[in-house]
Design a protein around this motif. Sequence first.
Motif, short mmCIF file in Angstrom:
data_model
loop_
_atom_site.label_atom_id
_atom_site.label_comp_id
_atom_site.label_asym_id
_atom_site.label_seq_id
_atom_site.Cartn_x
_atom_site.Cartn_y
_atom_site.Cartn_z
N UNK A 51 0.83 -1.21 0.00
CA UNK A 51 0.00 0.00 0.00
C UNK A 51 0.86 1.26 0.00
N UNK A 52 0.31 2.40 -0.44
CA UNK A 52 1.10 3.65 -0.50
C UNK A 52 1.60 4.08 0.87
N UNK A 53 2.76 4.72 0.89
CA UNK A 53 3.35 5.21 2.16
C UNK A 53 3.35 6.72 2.24
N UNK A 54 2.89 7.41 1.19
CA UNK A 54 2.94 8.88 1.17
C UNK A 54 1.55 9.48 1.24
N UNK A 55 0.69 8.91 2.08
CA UNK A 55 -0.67 9.41 2.21
C UNK A 55 -0.70 10.68 3.06
N UNK A 56 -1.70 11.51 2.81
CA UNK A 56 -1.88 12.74 3.57
C UNK A 56 -2.71 12.42 4.81
N UNK A 57 -2.09 12.51 5.99
CA UNK A 57 -2.79 12.12 7.21
C UNK A 57 -3.86 13.13 7.61
N UNK A 58 -3.94 14.26 6.93
CA UNK A 58 -5.01 15.22 7.23
C UNK A 58 -6.34 14.79 6.63
N UNK A 59 -6.30 13.87 5.67
CA UNK A 59 -7.52 13.36 5.03
C UNK A 59 -7.80 11.97 5.57
N UNK A 60 -8.54 11.89 6.68
CA UNK A 60 -8.80 10.61 7.32
C UNK A 60 -9.62 9.69 6.43
N UNK A 61 -10.63 10.24 5.78
CA UNK A 61 -11.52 9.41 4.96
C UNK A 61 -10.74 8.72 3.84
N UNK A 62 -9.90 9.47 3.15
CA UNK A 62 -9.12 8.89 2.06
C UNK A 62 -8.15 7.83 2.57
N UNK A 63 -7.52 8.10 3.73
CA UNK A 63 -6.60 7.12 4.30
C UNK A 63 -7.34 5.84 4.68
N UNK A 64 -8.53 5.98 5.26
CA UNK A 64 -9.30 4.80 5.65
C UNK A 64 -9.72 4.00 4.42
N UNK A 65 -10.16 4.68 3.38
CA UNK A 65 -10.63 3.98 2.18
C UNK A 65 -9.48 3.25 1.49
N UNK A 66 -8.28 3.81 1.51
CA UNK A 66 -7.15 3.18 0.84
C UNK A 66 -6.58 2.04 1.67
N UNK A 67 -6.43 2.23 2.98
CA UNK A 67 -5.76 1.23 3.81
C UNK A 67 -6.73 0.13 4.26
N UNK A 68 -7.79 0.51 4.94
CA UNK A 68 -8.70 -0.50 5.51
C UNK A 68 -9.65 -1.05 4.46
N UNK A 69 -10.39 -0.13 3.81
CA UNK A 69 -11.32 -0.60 2.79
C UNK A 69 -10.57 -1.22 1.61
N UNK A 70 -9.38 -0.68 1.32
CA UNK A 70 -8.57 -1.26 0.26
C UNK A 70 -8.19 -2.70 0.57
N UNK A 71 -7.85 -2.99 1.84
CA UNK A 71 -7.52 -4.36 2.22
C UNK A 71 -8.73 -5.28 2.04
N UNK A 72 -9.91 -4.79 2.42
CA UNK A 72 -11.12 -5.59 2.22
C UNK A 72 -11.35 -5.88 0.74
N UNK A 73 -11.16 -4.87 -0.09
CA UNK A 73 -11.38 -5.05 -1.53
C UNK A 73 -10.37 -6.02 -2.13
N UNK A 74 -9.12 -5.95 -1.69
CA UNK A 74 -8.10 -6.86 -2.21
C UNK A 74 -8.43 -8.30 -1.81
N UNK A 75 -8.87 -8.49 -0.58
CA UNK A 75 -9.24 -9.84 -0.13
C UNK A 75 -10.41 -10.38 -0.97
N UNK A 76 -11.43 -9.56 -1.16
CA UNK A 76 -12.59 -10.01 -1.93
C UNK A 76 -12.22 -10.33 -3.38
N UNK A 77 -11.36 -9.52 -3.96
CA UNK A 77 -10.93 -9.75 -5.35
C UNK A 77 -10.12 -11.05 -5.45
N UNK A 78 -9.24 -11.28 -4.48
CA UNK A 78 -8.44 -12.51 -4.50
C UNK A 78 -9.34 -13.75 -4.36
N UNK A 79 -10.32 -13.66 -3.50
CA UNK A 79 -11.23 -14.81 -3.32
C UNK A 79 -12.05 -15.08 -4.57
N UNK A 80 -12.52 -14.02 -5.21
CA UNK A 80 -13.34 -14.20 -6.41
C UNK A 80 -12.50 -14.73 -7.56
#
Length: 585
Positions: A99-128
Amino acid sequence: MVVKTTANDVATEKRTCVVLGGRGFLGRSLVARLLQLGGWIVRVADSSSHSLLTDPSVSDSLLSNAFCSGQASFCHVDVRDTSQIIIVTKGADVVFYMEPTDLDIRDFYNCYMIIVQGAKNVINACRECKVRRLVYNSSADIVFDGSRDILDGDLSFICPGKFKDMLIDLKFQAEGLIRLANNIDGLLTCVLRPSNVFGPGDTRFVPLLVNLAKAGLAKFITGCGENMSDFTYTENVAHAHICAAETLDSRVVSVAGKAFFITNLEPIMFWEFVSLILGGLGYQRPYIKVPTWMVSCIVSLHQCRNDKLYNYSVSPHYMIQLASRTRTFDCSAAQNHLGYSPVVSMKDGIKLTIQSFSHLANDSFYTKYGNFNEQSKAEKMLGSGIDILLWRDERRTFACFFTLVLVYCWFFLCGRTFASSLADLLLLVIVALYGHGILSSKICGFAVQEIPSSRFKVTESEAQQAMRSIVHTWNKGVRRIKSLAKGEDWSKFFRVVISIYLFKSIQAYSVAVLFGIVLVFAFTAFFVYDQYEAEIDALRILTFCGMVELKGLLLRKLPASISSFSQHDNVLHQENVPARVKEWK
């Protein structure tokens, strides 16, 4: 059975892998490592819309040939969109999620969507897509909250679960999701926790050190300066990911669903590592120790004053904790179960890192050929030739100090008034001079030298210089009074008021006490400053920065009318702020 990845282990049938975040700091290193080993068809996936070939920082002929031959390909993928991940992962044997390491920590929503929701999406894609292996790049930061030292932390080390840094908290959640997804729909997962990754292409740690060095703040050591840390060269992290993928392919039960610490297996003092990087780039190495609490207070004031907080990808408070705490990890589990061992030593890794950042090197003459014979600031303040207060000649200094002590005792400790003490002193001097004048030229074989009359004369130039000094001081005082009368300089008004108040406070003490304090101060302060000039100047700069931030914080709390009244003074003040302090701000 553990399979180690070497250049000779090239499979007959090439396997397909996906590197999510392939254009990032670690992703580029992993892609290069996979292509060097051979036996892999690499799909580089990243949120950037540009191919790796258009990246001016990439000049590797191996990568260019891989794109031309079809061994590597690029695809734009946004991990917030599962459908895009599915397209790139179809038919893949393994997915490396960097995952990216240069995220802007002032944007919590974007960080959550990329890190946490992104992990969920990667897992679902791998399973499918029936992907067999998923290797996730986490961080050793998730077991460190800054409250205590970590010495040889192993897999039994309990994660704190509550973090002061938002990105680490989100990464901890993502790691948990990856590990829980193990052995669901045939998907095997593994998590790696590298510690303090560095190397060519670093966008965070080394550039931060260079910026601090240019601002004159890299000379400070936070804390005791003896705390140990584990660092990991970027190519070793890439090697560990391939080792994990190979081990998962062999269906080793002790690896699937587990997390492993990855280090260079060479713990080093944190500030020694920083010194090697800065020294290699030609900057001054840290040497002034500053208490951690002082640095934390200044950073807190800076954060309170600025609405946008900071422009770092990691919390400054977390960096302070990282720089002042011991943090080493036990990497034996990765060695035993993954077959991992560093392919690049710490010495070579530091050398390669310095070479890659040669464009940020400091080429100043002072850095390479420092003039250590330069006159000290204490000598400049006292004037040329005045070395009594600096104890350059101990005999002269002691004689002068002893004479002044006698004068102090004569005037203040004898119990007489100042006028009578002065009269007695003049009488004593006259008697001594008269007695010296009537002495014979030789007494008991010792020659008695006459005092030349020039010793008692004041030249015309000396008298003029003395008068010029008096006139200059008078005119300077008059100019300051006129400036105060105009009411334009707010800071000067406060300085005058504080000076008068201090003078009033001094009057509460006797003249004898004040003279004694001045006498001791004069013969110790300049000597101490001459010996510890750099340390005292550094402390002065830190204090100045703290006062500037505190002043800005107080002005924000004042009513708008008062703040606007002092605005003109702030402009004048900023013009006199040292360049390195302004750059730090």
